[in-house]
Design a protein around this motif. Structure first.
Motif, mmCIF file in Angstrom:
data_model
loop_
_atom_site.group_PDB
_atom_site.id
_atom_site.type_symbol
_atom_site.label_atom_id
_atom_site.label_comp_id
_atom_site.label_asym_id
_atom_site.label_seq_id
_atom_site.Cartn_x
_atom_site.Cartn_y
_atom_site.Cartn_z
ATOM 1 N N MET B 1 0.832 -1.200 0.000
ATOM 2 C CA MET B 1 0.000 0.000 0.000
ATOM 3 C C MET B 1 0.863 1.245 0.000
ATOM 4 N N ASP B 2 0.481 2.125 -0.848
ATOM 5 C CA ASP B 2 1.290 3.340 -0.913
ATOM 6 C C ASP B 2 1.082 4.183 0.318
ATOM 7 N N MET B 3 2.163 4.720 0.757
ATOM 8 C CA MET B 3 2.066 5.673 1.860
ATOM 9 C C MET B 3 1.711 7.037 1.283
ATOM 10 N N ILE B 4 0.768 7.683 1.913
ATOM 11 C CA ILE B 4 0.505 9.070 1.478
ATOM 12 C C ILE B 4 1.520 9.949 2.171
ATOM 13 N N THR B 5 2.420 10.471 1.379
ATOM 14 C CA THR B 5 3.421 11.332 1.994
ATOM 15 C C THR B 5 2.983 12.783 1.857
ATOM 16 N N ILE B 6 3.052 13.454 2.939
ATOM 17 C CA ILE B 6 2.724 14.889 2.884
ATOM 18 C C ILE B 6 4.016 15.645 2.639
ATOM 19 N N PRO B 7 4.124 16.282 1.478
ATOM 20 C CA PRO B 7 5.387 16.960 1.189
ATOM 21 C C PRO B 7 5.565 18.164 2.106
ATOM 22 N N ALA B 8 6.809 18.485 2.352
ATOM 23 C CA ALA B 8 7.084 19.699 3.122
ATOM 24 C C ALA B 8 6.713 20.901 2.271
ATOM 25 N N VAL B 9 5.759 21.664 2.743
ATOM 26 C CA VAL B 9 5.270 22.764 1.927
ATOM 27 C C VAL B 9 5.886 24.076 2.389
ATOM 28 N N ASN B 10 6.422 24.763 1.451
ATOM 29 C CA ASN B 10 6.957 26.091 1.753
ATOM 30 C C ASN B 10 5.869 27.122 1.447
ATOM 31 N N MET B 11 5.392 27.771 2.474
ATOM 32 C CA MET B 11 4.265 28.689 2.302
ATOM 33 C C MET B 11 4.696 30.070 1.815
ATOM 34 N N THR B 12 5.993 30.328 1.805
ATOM 35 C CA THR B 12 6.455 31.686 1.487
ATOM 36 C C THR B 12 5.824 32.275 0.226
#
Lengths: 668, 485
Positions: B1-12
């Motif tokens: 099963m694929d892991m749902i990875t939450i990417p590191a989001v740069n909000m700048t």
């Protein structure tokens, strides 16, 4: 050494700001007029300093670019706020500020008591600023800024008496015709910039760079296209055929404006521009021919109209158009120095004539006003015998008239004769030269005629206004008379700095100082001529003397006819009109050119506009809105209009556009 | 099963957008507690918010950041456009309250809607993925539809809102379909990836799906910038919408359309330049000419400026057709200058107008030069700039755009452009003639100039004159901004 040059345009600009912003509060006419005149005087003094500094340099070093700041720079495109100091720009700033100052002084007296006195002076200063930018700008774009600026001020000042409908219309006409010309100017700039960049990788609009690279330009071809564009610009600004009709109408403006803008300075901008880019024009024989022929025809054509006008300012206006024609004739024969020389002498005597006519109108107006007469103060048929009433005005006017008529010893003679000789002997136009000379000489005769007709009708004979009104005629105040005297003096002596070769030799080899002084400006053209063109046929001095004598003779004949018709036998003009009614009517109505233009251009344009408006806009577009509104009104329901289908018209148009675009690409 | 990875989001990169969205929502809530006579305070708060957002945006100059796996970016191009949007919004807010009070529709929702529009526009400029751009476009458009119809009591305003909505949806259909086709042809919606894939095609112009996608996207944006033949909505909507919103619409959203167009066509599809530049040549000519010729006969000043705004879109398209750096920088410069001069002109129109959209004709300017000299001078500056007369920003901008066409060798395009701009002088001049050369038709009281409008006029005059006299200041930024694309 020219570090202070930027002050020259700055002073009038400051004057404009002060009078424009505070003038209404200042109220005091002396202060307002004083500020305006002082600003120009300061510019004049700096100009004097500049030209002296220039003269102290050896001839080949007399050119400098004085950069004030970087204006636009991006990639290959570069334009600075920078001033070009060379003999040509120096002579122009001297004329503009010198004559300009005199006219400012005169205006203090002339505009006395006018509503919006401060407005007048602020516009006048703004004009000076723009004109100085025009002549000093070191690149085409900055020149264009000045070019637009003077057009705008001209428009504002023509429409100065805006409550008169004719004034507003004249202003608009001037503006529209000038826009046609401006279009040519911009187009020439773009094409020149593109061609030099594309073909030779010289991306520049700077005059000195263009001149230095002018050897890269071919003869004819693209240069003809470019120069014709620029010449279109010149015809608009300098009132040449076919764009001359705005100038006579521009006489609706106050007389000092006519003197400054529509005689001495702005209208000569086209001549200056050709002089500035002489190295371009010399490379296109076709353009040179167009310039010469247009100039010659304008000189002659406008002179014929001038013979039958009765409004004193209109005569002078047609005379200006005609004299500008001479300048273009000179430019078109490659005699650039002669053209600029005539520009200068013309500035002196035409400014003097206009200001003199202003003094006459002022006095007439005053006198007629006193007896509550509604006669036209500008109509020469109401004048006559003013000689004794206004002796100083008369004397100065007469001197300037002799100068413009080309009587030997006066400035106009030297400059006009130089042009006629160049028209005859230049190496550019072959047998056309004889025609050019003929047109110029004939125009000279007509000039002498209409100018002396004006003098005789105005200053000689019996005064044709009521005796009561006559008592109120008087000489103008000193503030008006002194500028007249200075200008008259210049009209007399101004020509001696440019003596024709044969005359100079007669007096022990006095050189033509003026031509010599301008040599560095035209050296690229000289080089080109030395390499490419056939040399001018050698003409003997005897021939030059002979032609000179002939042109003087023509002028004398013109004066004699004027004298016979308007002094000795005043019945003659009436008989002439009775004998040739059609001819007189045609000339009096300016050959119906205005009517022709209305028929050819104005009416079709109006019709097209009406069609687009009525046919397209009102029916299709407005119809929708009104239709909607009507429907809404009638049924007072928003619902119905939503289903009216009109929006689908728009949607269909969009869909149609998409289909055409897609179709083209898919099936091409 | 694929892991749902939450990417590191740069909000700048979207910080200003977040800030404005939160502010807008907060204002909607605060609105409830503000009595109806004092809604202007919401305007003041939003103005301060816009200025603050401007500072946030400006801080990002010269510091490119990519985020959301390359679908949003903070680069100089986006920053330049965001400043334009914020300026147009700020000026629109300043000129709103006096008008809205007069027309009796100073509802608190106005200001949050303006802010939402700005958020949408900012996403359009910052988006580097077709989906982000589309999202931004929709956020902008939906808010704009409401703004156009904001004067509920006025039939024309209603009509404007509805027309804009229906036709806008229609055009969005084309746009979305174009994006879908582009996706079909390239398998991606990322602009950089599209560029890479199209760059590898041997003959991209032979790929009909791609070309069709490109053309449909172009028509969609052509609608937003009011280019002929997709301009028909403009006069009706501009005339009907509340004047401050007309001013806003003619500046910000038009610039946003160009931002997206430039990004997509110059970054993703430069290999197809021969194709789109031909088409833009035609569109530019059509747009300039239709706009100017129809404007000649307009008496209603809002309608006149609507046609004029079509013409101005045409001038900008000239730079786009040239498709070079000068052209792109020219568009940026022009959009900025146009924001100042056009909103300035509308501010004057607001001051001339009377309740119920009365006094909206050119004739109502009669005698303004004598009654309100300062106002007339300001209007003259704007008109000169619109007409392209030096020393104003409009002149430099036009010169720049036309010379970009000349550099590209499109001499005729420049010729037609110059001719058009010469013709346009006539109708701008007409207003001047009325201001300075006609007596006022009747004696009526001139509207009092409130401080916010005075401020907006001041900013607009400065923004019109300064770039005209020292254009390098702005041009230098514009050129840096287009370097990245």
């Amino acid at each position: 050494m020219f570090d202070n040059v930027w002050l020259i345009p700055l002073f009038p600009f400051i004057g404009f700001l002060i009078n424009g912003l505070l003038g209404k509060k200042i109220k005091n006419e002396t202060v307002i007029g004083g500020i305006g005149a002082l600003a120009v005087l300061c510019s004049f003094l700096v100009s004097c300093k500049t030209i002296l500094a220039l003269l102290s340099l050896p001839g080949e070093e007399r050119v400098a670019n004085v950069k004030v700041f970087t204006w636009i720079t991006s990639g290959s495109f570069n334009a600075d706020i920078a001033f070009l100091i060379d003999p040509l720009s120096c002579v122009m700033i001297m004329i503009v500020t010198g004559v300009g100052f005199l006219i400012h002084v005169y205006s203090i007296g002339y505009m006395h008591g006018e509503e919006g006195f401060y407005r007048f002076f602020s516009y006048l200063n703004l004009f000076m600023f723009s004109m100085l930018l025009l002549v000093l700008g070191n690149n085409l774009l900055l020149m264009f800024v000045g070019w637009e600026g003077v057009g705008l001020c001209s428009y504002l000042l023509i429409g100065y008496y805006f409550h008169k409908k004719s004034a507003g219309d004249a202003g608009k006409k001037a503006f529209v015709m000038n826009r046609v010309g401006d279009f040519g100017f911009l187009l020439g700039t773009f094409t020149l910039y593109w061609y030099m960049g594309q073909a030779h990788n010289v991306w520049t609009i700077k005059f000195t760079d263009l001149a230095a690279n002018s050897h890269l330009l071919p003869t004819g071809g693209i240069v003809t296209a470019i120069t014709l564009c620029f010449f279109l610009g010149a015809t608009g600004k300098s009132a040449q055929i076919p764009l001359y009709t705005w100038l006579p109408d521009a006489m609706e403006g106050p007389t000092p404006v006519s003197a400054l803008i529509h005689a001495a300075t702005m209208v000569t901008a086209g001549v200056y521009m050709i002089g500035r880019m002489n190295y371009l024009f010399i490379r296109s024989p076709e353009t040179l021919m167009v310039v010469a022929v247009v100039g010659g025809c304008t000189a002659l054509f406008a002179a014929t109209i001038g013979t039958a006008q009765n409004d004193i300012k209109r005569v002078l206006a047609y005379s200006t158009v005609s004299q500008l024609g001479y300048m273009f004739l000179a430019m078109g024969t490659g005699a650039f120095a002669a053209g600029i020389f005539h520009l200068m002498t013309h500035a002196f005597f035409k400014a003097c004539l206009f200001l003199g006519s202003g003094a006459v109108i002022h006095s007439m107006h005053h006198a007629l006003h006193h007896v509550h007469s509604h006669d036209d103060a500008q109509d020469m048929r109401n004048m006559g015998g003013l000689r004794s009433k206004m002796p100083l005005t008369f004397l100065t006017f007469l001197l300037a008239t002799i100068a413009i008529a080309g009587i030997p010893g006066f400035s106009g003679f030297f400059s006009k004769d130089e042009i006629l000789w160049q028209a005859f002997s230049n190496p550019h136009h072959g047998d056309l030269n004889y025609l050019l000379w003929g047109m110029g000489a004939l125009a000279a005769g007509l000039t002498a005629f209409y100018m002396f007709r004006l003098v005789f009708m105005t200053f000689f004979g019996e005064c044709r206004i009521t005796p009561k009104a006559k008592d109120h005629l008087h000489e103008s105040p000193m503030v008006i008379v002194i500028p007249l005297i200075v200008l008259a003096a210049l009209s007399v002596v101004g020509g001696y700095i440019g003596l024709p070769k044969v005359i100079g030799e007669l007096f022990g080899g006095i050189p033509n100082y003026f031509e010599h002084y301008l040599e560095p400006v035209f050296k690229y053209s000289e080089e080109y001529m030395a390499q490419h063109a056939a040399h001018a046929a050698e003409h003997s001095a005897t021939l030059e003397w002979g032609l000179m004598g002939l042109s003087v003779l023509v002028a004398l004949v013109g004066i004699t006819i004027a004298f016979t018709m308007y002094v000795k036998n005043t019945e003659l003009p009436k008989r002439f009109v009775a004998t040739f009614p059609a001819l007189h009517r045609a000339v009096y109505n300016k050959w119906y050119i205005d009517e022709l233009y209305d028929y050819l251009f104005v009416n079709p344009c109006k019709a097209l506009g009406r069609f687009l408006w009525k046919g397209f806009d009102v029916v299709v577009v407005d119809g929708v809105v009104n239709g909607v509104a009507n429907v809404v009104m009638a049924f007072s329901g928003v619902f119905r209009y939503m289903q009216s289908g009109y929006i689908y018209n728009y949607a269909w148009s969009m869909a149609f556009g998409v289909v055409v675009i897609l179709g083209y690409y898919v099936f091409k | 099963m694929d892991m749902i990875t939450i990417p590191a989001v740069n909000m700048t990169p979207i910080l200003p957008e977040i800030f404005l969205s939160v502010l807008a929502m907060a204002l909607l809530l605060i609105n409830v507690f503000i009595p109806s006579g004092q809604k202007s305070y919401l305007g003041y708060i939003s103005f301060v918010g816009v200025v603050a957002a401007g500072v946030l945006v400006g801080a990002g100059w010269g510091a490119p950041v990519e985020s959301f796996s390359g679908s949003v970016v903070q680069d100089n191009f986006a920053t330049f456009f965001k400043i334009i949007f914020l300026l147009s919004a700020g000026l629109a807010i300043l000129i709103s309250d006096q008008y809205m009070e007069r027309e009796g529709c100073n509802h608190g929702e106005l200001y949050p809607l303006i802010l939402f529009t700005v958020v949408g526009m900012m996403l359009m400029a910052a988006g580097t993925d077709l989906m982000t751009i589309f999202l931004g476009l929709e956020v902008m458009s939906v808010a704009l539809y409401v703004l156009a119809g904001f004067n509920r009591a006025n039939l024309k305003s209603n009509e404007a809102g509805l027309k804009y909505f229906l036709l806008g949806s229609f055009s969005t259909g084309f746009l979305l379909y174009g994006m879908a086709l582009t996706y079909g042809a390239t398998g991606t919606t990322r602009i950089a990836k599209i560029a890479a894939i199209v760059g590898q095609m041997t003959v991209p112009s032979a790929n009909i799906m791609l070309v069709a996608g490109m053309l449909l996207m172009l028509t969609g944006f052509a609608f937003k910038v009011a280019a002929a033949p997709f301009h028909m909505w403009t006069p009706d909507v501009y005339e009907g919408a509340p004047t401050p919103m007309t001013a806003f619409m003619s500046a910000g959203p038009k610039a946003a359309g160009f931002a997206a167009l430039l990004r997509i066509f110059l970054v993703a599809l430069p290999t197809l330049q021969v194709e789109w530049s031909q088409l833009l040549w035609v569109l530019a000519v059509l747009t300039m000419t239709v706009g100017n010729i129809t404007a000649l006969r307009q008496d209603n000043i809002k309608r006149m400026l609507a046609y004029s705004s079509i013409a101005h879109a045409g001038y900008a398209l000239v730079g786009f057709a040239a498709g070079n750096g000068t052209g792109a920088a020219g568009i940026l410069f022009y959009m900025l200058s146009y924001t100042f001069m056009n909103i300035g002109a509308f501010a004057v129109i607001i001051l001339i107008g009377k309740k119920g959209e009365a006094n909206g004709t050119v004739m109502d300017f009669a005698g303004l030069g004598f009654k309100q000299p300062a106002l007339a001078v300001a209007m003259s500056v704007f008109l000169f700039s619109l007409a392209g007369i030096p020393p104003t920003a409009g002149f430099i901008g036009k010169f720049y755009l036309f010379s970009s066409a000349v550099q590209k060798g499109y001499i005729w395009l420049a010729v037609i452009g110059v001719l058009n701009s010469a013709a346009s002088v006539y109708y701008y001049l007409r207003v001047m003639v009325y201001m300075y050369m006609k007596e006022p038709t009747e004696d009526f009281e001139w509207t009092r100039i409130t401080p916010p409008i005075a401020l907006s006029l001041l900013i607009s005059v400065a923004g019109t004159l300064i770039p005209g006299i020292v254009p390098s200041v702005i041009l230098q930024f514009a050129e840096q901004a287009v370097k990245l694309i």
